[in-house]
Design an enzyme around this catalytic site. Structure first.
Site, PDB file in Angstrom:
ATOM      1  N   GLY A  26       0.805  -1.146   0.034  1.00 36.30           N
ATOM      2  CA  GLY A  26       0.140   0.033  -0.144  1.00 36.30           C
ATOM      3  C   GLY A  26       0.682   1.274   0.045  1.00 36.30           C
ATOM      4  CG  ASN A  65      -3.383   4.651   9.994  1.00 35.79           C
ATOM      5  OD1 ASN A  65      -3.978   5.705   9.490  1.00 35.79           O
ATOM      6  ND2 ASN A  65      -2.322   4.259  10.570  1.00 35.79           N
ATOM      7  CD  GLN A 116      -6.306   0.190   8.483  1.00 40.03           C
ATOM      8  OE1 GLN A 116      -7.192  -0.568   8.724  1.00 40.03           O
ATOM      9  NE2 GLN A 116      -5.031   0.130   8.753  1.00 40.03           N
ATOM     10  CG  HIS A 130      -0.593  -6.387   5.010  1.00 38.76           C
ATOM     11  ND1 HIS A 130      -0.506  -5.832   6.591  1.00 38.76           N
ATOM     12  CD2 HIS A 130      -0.318  -5.003   4.514  1.00 38.76           C
ATOM     13  CE1 HIS A 130      -0.072  -4.686   6.691  1.00 38.76           C
ATOM     14  NE2 HIS A 130       0.152  -4.396   5.409  1.00 38.76           N
ATOM     15  CB  THR A 187       9.981 -11.110 -11.641  1.00 39.86           C
ATOM     16  OG1 THR A 187      10.692 -10.952 -12.817  1.00 39.86           O
ATOM     17  CG2 THR A 187       9.029 -12.479 -12.043  1.00 39.86           C
ATOM     18  CB  CYS A 230       2.724   3.079  11.091  1.00 38.94           C
ATOM     19  SG  CYS A 230       2.385   2.148   9.834  1.00 38.94           S
TER      20      CYS A 230
HETATM   21  N1  PLP Z   1      -2.280   3.490   4.522  1.00 44.05           N
HETATM   22  C1  PLP Z   1      -3.011   3.305   5.670  1.00 44.05           C
HETATM   23  C2  PLP Z   1      -4.016   4.084   6.038  1.00 44.05           C
HETATM   24  C3  PLP Z   1      -2.320   2.155   6.409  1.00 44.05           C
HETATM   25  O1  PLP Z   1      -3.152   1.694   7.596  1.00 44.05           O
HETATM   26  C4  PLP Z   1      -1.485   1.307   5.969  1.00 44.05           C
HETATM   27  C5  PLP Z   1      -0.621   0.241   6.532  1.00 44.05           C
HETATM   28  O2  PLP Z   1      -0.892   0.170   7.772  1.00 44.05           O
HETATM   29  C6  PLP Z   1      -0.667   1.769   4.760  1.00 44.05           C
HETATM   30  C7  PLP Z   1      -1.054   2.762   3.913  1.00 44.05           C
HETATM   31  C8  PLP Z   1       0.401   1.147   4.290  1.00 44.05           C
HETATM   32  O3  PLP Z   1       0.237  -0.130   3.540  1.00 44.05           O
HETATM   33  P1  PLP Z   1       1.311  -1.118   3.583  1.00 44.05           P
HETATM   34  O4  PLP Z   1       1.386  -1.780   5.005  1.00 44.05           O
HETATM   35  O5  PLP Z   1       0.645  -2.333   2.475  1.00 44.05           O
HETATM   36  O6  PLP Z   1       2.514  -0.682   3.002  1.00 44.05           O
END
Ligand code: PLP
Length: 381
Positions: free
Chosen positions: A70, A149, A179, A202, A238, A325
């Site tokens: 993401g 999030n 999310q 995920h 790939t 995060c």
């Molecule tokens: N954006 C939001 C709102 C998220 O909660 C997250 C991951 O926690 C991401 C982006 C990033 O996604 P990824 O973990 O696949 O890099």
């Protein structure tokens, strides 16, 4: 020890369909770019996964591009769109509550000379007047997430779309829906309202290291990773056939089981009521006006997040303080933007649910929260 996983906003447990798909696809080890039969078999798996993810999102397969996460999709959308529209405007409108994978590209663009207007997300809402004011000029890009999030707040993307259209500011609209994807009843709203949408595997019971970007027809974003030209030139490298197969399989399950949203909402409400009943004025529950089904953001008065977190973890329960995060940072930019004071942020807990959780798990959590708050001693639970 029992394991009670209540941290699905950080990541979800892979579902059985994803585990089966990854094993089966690992046997098809051909390079999807090869033209012999092994390559064709691998390519077929990726085509199927793309169809499944596109169906879940409600977009055409041609406009869905797989990425390595993401985070990568957000980087490509924000930096790519800002650069592609630079001649139109160097102004970007976003919010002060975005995930770091949008916020850090915004800071990078500011260093390149773009101007970023960050709308307030106080109380979990975007003020339409503030947005309207920001759009009274030419704008290159508007980037607003679907669901926050940390707080679970849902932002009104239909309102953002309307304001962009009526303003005539000419902006592209990107939405980080990592999310929100599959977690709201109107799943077509993302593609209906946005020009670009980020999703991540995920968070929907598939694997980490896999995401996708929807890009509306007619918009050409510059490629972010250059090389062999995979993903129709948009993202070289790939493809990981097994991981994509799992993403597709997990999406197909979410598409077929829309009642999961109702179940998760019910479980969140049950837990919220129990917490309120049991902890009374020792707890503050954050209730943004609109929120995503699976996230419950609370604070325990007088109990530091890490103290509660460690107690819960020692008893087999996983929750988080704010977001995974921001766990290693001293303060939460997002919770500050929401309106919390530093002392409140120190006590914040995020409990997040999946369709795999149940009421017994919630009861266990509540009993331990009571203990963390000093309302029961160790021997009573
Ligand atoms: N954006 C939001 C709102 C998220 O909660 C997250 C991951 O926690 C991401 C982006 C990033 O996604 P990824 O973990 O696949 O890099």
């Amino acid at each position: 020890m029992q394991e009670i996983y209540l941290d699905s906003a950080a990541t979800t447990r892979p579902c059985r369909a994803a585990l089966d798909a990854v094993t089966a696809a690992a046997e098809e080890y051909g390079n999807p770019s090869s033209t012999h039969f092994k390559g064709i078999a691998a390519k077929r798996i990726i085509d199927r996964a793309r169809a499944q993810v596109a169906t879940a999102l409600g977009c055409s397969e041609e406009r869905l591009f797989f990425t390595g996460s993401g985070t990568e999709a957000n980087n490509q959308a924000v930096i790519g769109a800002a650069r592609a529209k630079k001649r139109h405007s160097s102004i970007i409108v976003s919010t002060d509550g975005e995930h770091p994978s949008v916020e850090m590209p915004l800071r990078f663009l500011e260093e390149e000379g773009h101007r970023v207007i960050r709308l307030s997300t106080k109380g979990g809402k975007i003020d339409p007047d503030e947005l309207r004011n920001a759009l009274t000029q030419k704008v290159a890009l508007v980037s607003v997430m679907r669901a926050n999030n940390e707080t679970g707040a849902l932002y009104d993307i239909a309102m953002v779309r309307r304001e962009i259209d009526t303003s005539g500011c000419g902006a592209l609209f990107h939405c980080d829906a990592v999310q929100g994807f599959m977690k709201t009843t109107d799943r077509n709203a993302l593609v209906r309202n946005c020009d670009m949408v980020t999703i991540s595997a995920h968070k929907v019971n598939a694997f980490k290291g896999c995401g996708a970007l929807y890009v509306q027809n007619g918009i050409n974003l510059p490629a972010y990773i250059l090389g062999g030209g995979q993903e129709r030139g948009s993202r070289s490298g790939t493809e990981s056939t097994p991981v994509l197969a799992a993403f597709g399989a997990a999406c197909a399950e979410w598409t077929a089981n829309r009642d999961r949203i109702e179940y998760i909402t019910g479980l969140r409400d049950y837990t919220e009521n129990k917490i309120e009943e049991s902890l009374g004025d020792r707890v503050v529950i954050h209730r943004p006006a609109e929120r995503i089904c699976g996230i419950l953001s609370i604070l325990l008065k007088g109990v530091k997040s890490e103290v509660a977190l460690n107690l819960l973890s020692s008893e087999g329960i996983c929750v988080s303080a704010g977001s995974a995060c921001s766990a290693h940072k001293k303060e939460s930019r997002v919770l500050t933007a929401y309106g919390l004071k530093k002392s409140e942020i120190d006590n914040a807990l995020r409990i997040s649910f999946c369709y795999t959780n149940n009421r017994e798990e919630s009861d266990m959590l509540v009993a331990l929260l009571k203990r963390a708050a000093g309302l029961t001693d160790r021997n009573r639970i």
